[in-house]
Design a protein around this motif. Structure first.
Motif, PDB file in Angstrom:
ATOM      1  N   VAL A  88       3.175   6.704   5.831  1.00 42.76           N
ATOM      2  CA  VAL A  88       2.286   7.386   4.878  1.00 42.76           C
ATOM      3  C   VAL A  88       2.268   8.881   5.180  1.00 42.76           C
ATOM      4  O   VAL A  88       2.362   9.709   4.268  1.00 42.76           O
ATOM      5  CB  VAL A  88       0.856   6.786   4.921  1.00 42.76           C
ATOM      6  CG1 VAL A  88      -0.126   7.664   4.168  1.00 42.76           C
ATOM      7  CG2 VAL A  88       0.846   5.373   4.344  1.00 42.76           C
ATOM      8  N   LYS A 108      -4.808  11.086  -1.833  1.00 41.24           N
ATOM      9  CA  LYS A 108      -4.153   9.801  -2.123  1.00 41.24           C
ATOM     10  C   LYS A 108      -3.560   9.202  -0.839  1.00 41.24           C
ATOM     11  O   LYS A 108      -3.604   7.993  -0.629  1.00 41.24           O
ATOM     12  CB  LYS A 108      -3.066   9.985  -3.181  1.00 41.24           C
ATOM     13  CG  LYS A 108      -3.606  10.176  -4.594  1.00 41.24           C
ATOM     14  CD  LYS A 108      -2.456  10.389  -5.566  1.00 41.24           C
ATOM     15  CE  LYS A 108      -2.749  10.537  -7.009  1.00 41.24           C
ATOM     16  NZ  LYS A 108      -4.011  10.545  -7.558  1.00 41.24           N
ATOM     17  N   SER A 141       0.841  -1.205   0.000  1.00 39.47           N
ATOM     18  CA  SER A 141       0.000   0.000   0.000  1.00 39.47           C
ATOM     19  C   SER A 141       0.873   1.250   0.000  1.00 39.47           C
ATOM     20  O   SER A 141       0.608   2.200  -0.734  1.00 39.47           O
ATOM     21  CB  SER A 141      -0.914   0.035   1.228  1.00 39.47           C
ATOM     22  OG  SER A 141      -1.857  -0.997   1.167  1.00 39.47           O
ATOM     23  N   LEU A 142       1.926   1.233   0.815  1.00 36.74           N
ATOM     24  CA  LEU A 142       2.841   2.373   0.892  1.00 36.74           C
ATOM     25  C   LEU A 142       3.591   2.567  -0.426  1.00 36.74           C
ATOM     26  O   LEU A 142       3.678   3.681  -0.941  1.00 36.74           O
ATOM     27  CB  LEU A 142       3.833   2.179   2.048  1.00 36.74           C
ATOM     28  CG  LEU A 142       4.858   3.289   2.241  1.00 36.74           C
ATOM     29  CD1 LEU A 142       4.167   4.603   2.597  1.00 36.74           C
ATOM     30  CD2 LEU A 142       5.859   2.903   3.322  1.00 36.74           C
ATOM     31  N   GLU A 154       2.233   6.465  -7.067  1.00 34.80           N
ATOM     32  CA  GLU A 154       1.245   7.457  -7.498  1.00 34.80           C
ATOM     33  C   GLU A 154       1.820   8.864  -7.376  1.00 34.80           C
ATOM     34  O   GLU A 154       1.556   9.725  -8.210  1.00 34.80           O
ATOM     35  CB  GLU A 154      -0.034   7.354  -6.654  1.00 34.80           C
ATOM     36  CG  GLU A 154      -0.930   6.197  -7.030  1.00 34.80           C
ATOM     37  CD  GLU A 154      -2.227   6.169  -6.228  1.00 34.80           C
ATOM     38  OE1 GLU A 154      -2.553   7.174  -5.549  1.00 34.80           O
ATOM     39  OE2 GLU A 154      -2.908   5.143  -6.279  1.00 34.80           O
ATOM     40  N   ALA A 157      -4.437   5.609   1.075  1.00 31.79           N
ATOM     41  CA  ALA A 157      -3.421   4.637   1.497  1.00 31.79           C
ATOM     42  C   ALA A 157      -3.614   4.272   2.971  1.00 31.79           C
ATOM     43  O   ALA A 157      -3.487   3.108   3.352  1.00 31.79           O
ATOM     44  CB  ALA A 157      -2.023   5.193   1.267  1.00 31.79           C
ATOM     45  N   LYS A 158      -3.941   5.265   3.803  1.00 34.74           N
ATOM     46  CA  LYS A 158      -4.181   4.995   5.229  1.00 34.74           C
ATOM     47  C   LYS A 158      -5.386   4.078   5.400  1.00 34.74           C
ATOM     48  O   LYS A 158      -5.369   3.162   6.225  1.00 34.74           O
ATOM     49  CB  LYS A 158      -4.425   6.296   5.999  1.00 34.74           C
ATOM     50  CG  LYS A 158      -3.192   7.130   6.224  1.00 34.74           C
ATOM     51  CD  LYS A 158      -3.589   8.335   7.068  1.00 34.74           C
ATOM     52  CE  LYS A 158      -2.514   9.364   7.182  1.00 34.74           C
ATOM     53  NZ  LYS A 158      -2.920  10.510   7.982  1.00 34.74           N
ATOM     54  N   ASN A 195       2.678   1.615  -3.365  1.00 32.51           N
ATOM     55  CA  ASN A 195       1.708   2.050  -4.374  1.00 32.51           C
ATOM     56  C   ASN A 195       1.483   3.564  -4.277  1.00 32.51           C
ATOM     57  O   ASN A 195       1.425   4.258  -5.290  1.00 32.51           O
ATOM     58  CB  ASN A 195       0.390   1.290  -4.199  1.00 32.51           C
ATOM     59  CG  ASN A 195      -0.628   1.647  -5.251  1.00 32.51           C
ATOM     60  OD1 ASN A 195      -0.310   1.793  -6.419  1.00 32.51           O
ATOM     61  ND2 ASN A 195      -1.874   1.799  -4.836  1.00 32.51           N
ATOM     62  N   LEU A 196       1.391   4.059  -3.039  1.00 37.36           N
ATOM     63  CA  LEU A 196       1.222   5.502  -2.823  1.00 37.36           C
ATOM     64  C   LEU A 196       2.424   6.262  -3.386  1.00 37.36           C
ATOM     65  O   LEU A 196       2.264   7.256  -4.096  1.00 37.36           O
ATOM     66  CB  LEU A 196       1.069   5.804  -1.327  1.00 37.36           C
ATOM     67  CG  LEU A 196       1.031   7.290  -0.956  1.00 37.36           C
ATOM     68  CD1 LEU A 196      -0.283   7.916  -1.422  1.00 37.36           C
ATOM     69  CD2 LEU A 196       1.196   7.475   0.537  1.00 37.36           C
TER      70      LEU A 196
END
Length: 184
Positions: free
Chosen positions: A170, A119, A15-16, A22, A123-124, A18-19
């Motif tokens: 994040v 964004k 997830s991190l 982005e 993610a959070k 991916n952020l």
């Protein structure tokens, strides 16, 4: 049996990352060749990434230079850039294409910061959903008497610490990108 939370840690890590991926697409007034990653060129009937048909460089802080290996591709590359959503107009001299990044207005910077925060919040939420899944799995294991109540509490603590760590990462990414965008 010991409950394994490494799978959930890996998901939070994804997830991190991916952020962060982005965030590379958000242009902050400085030239970043990564914004061209999704552009495809029709190269002899085959859709090919721009990096596969040209040399891409950043000669100045606010300019990307694209030098196709085959000069006949200049028109196709210009067309692909214009039809993409990067919002830049290419200029060519017959051999190379230049993309000049205009200075961002204060208003546009604030919009970009809002986008960065949105964004980051997404993610959070993803990290918290992974925490919920992990806690559900721990409760299920405790209910099935695979782990003791003490182990359940320990695992839930570990999961919470892991969640806090990734939420903090994040937040750092949001702060870093926001200050990058707001820097004139």
């Amino acid at each position: 049996m010991d409950f394994d939370i490494s799978m959930y840690e890996e998901k939070m890590g994804k997830s991190l990352s991916n952020l962060q991926e982005e965030y590379t697409a958000i242009r902050a007034g400085r030239a970043n060749p990564r914004i061209l990653d999704k552009i495809q060129i029709d190269y002899y009937g085959t859709m090919t990434p721009l990096q596969g048909v040209a040399n891409i460089s950043v000669p100045e802080a606010r300019m990307i230079q694209i030098q196709p290996w085959d000069a006949s591709l200049i028109k196709d590359i210009e067309k692909a850039i214009l039809s993409s959503d990067i919002g830049l107009t290419p200029a060519n001299d017959g051999k190379t294409i230049r993309l000049v990044f205009p200075e961002l207005t204060e208003e546009r910077r604030k919009e970009l910061v809002k986008d960065v925060k949105k964004k980051g919040e997404a993610a959070k939420v993803a990290v918290r959903n992974i925490r919920r899944d992990a806690n559900d799995a721990v409760k299920k294991a405790a209910k099935a008497n695979e782990i003791s109540e003490d182990e359940q509490k320990q695992q839930e603590d570990k999961i919470q610490k892991l969640t806090d760590k990734f939420i903090s990462e994040v937040d750092k990414a949001i702060d870093a990108k926001s200050s990058e965008v707001m820097t004139v």
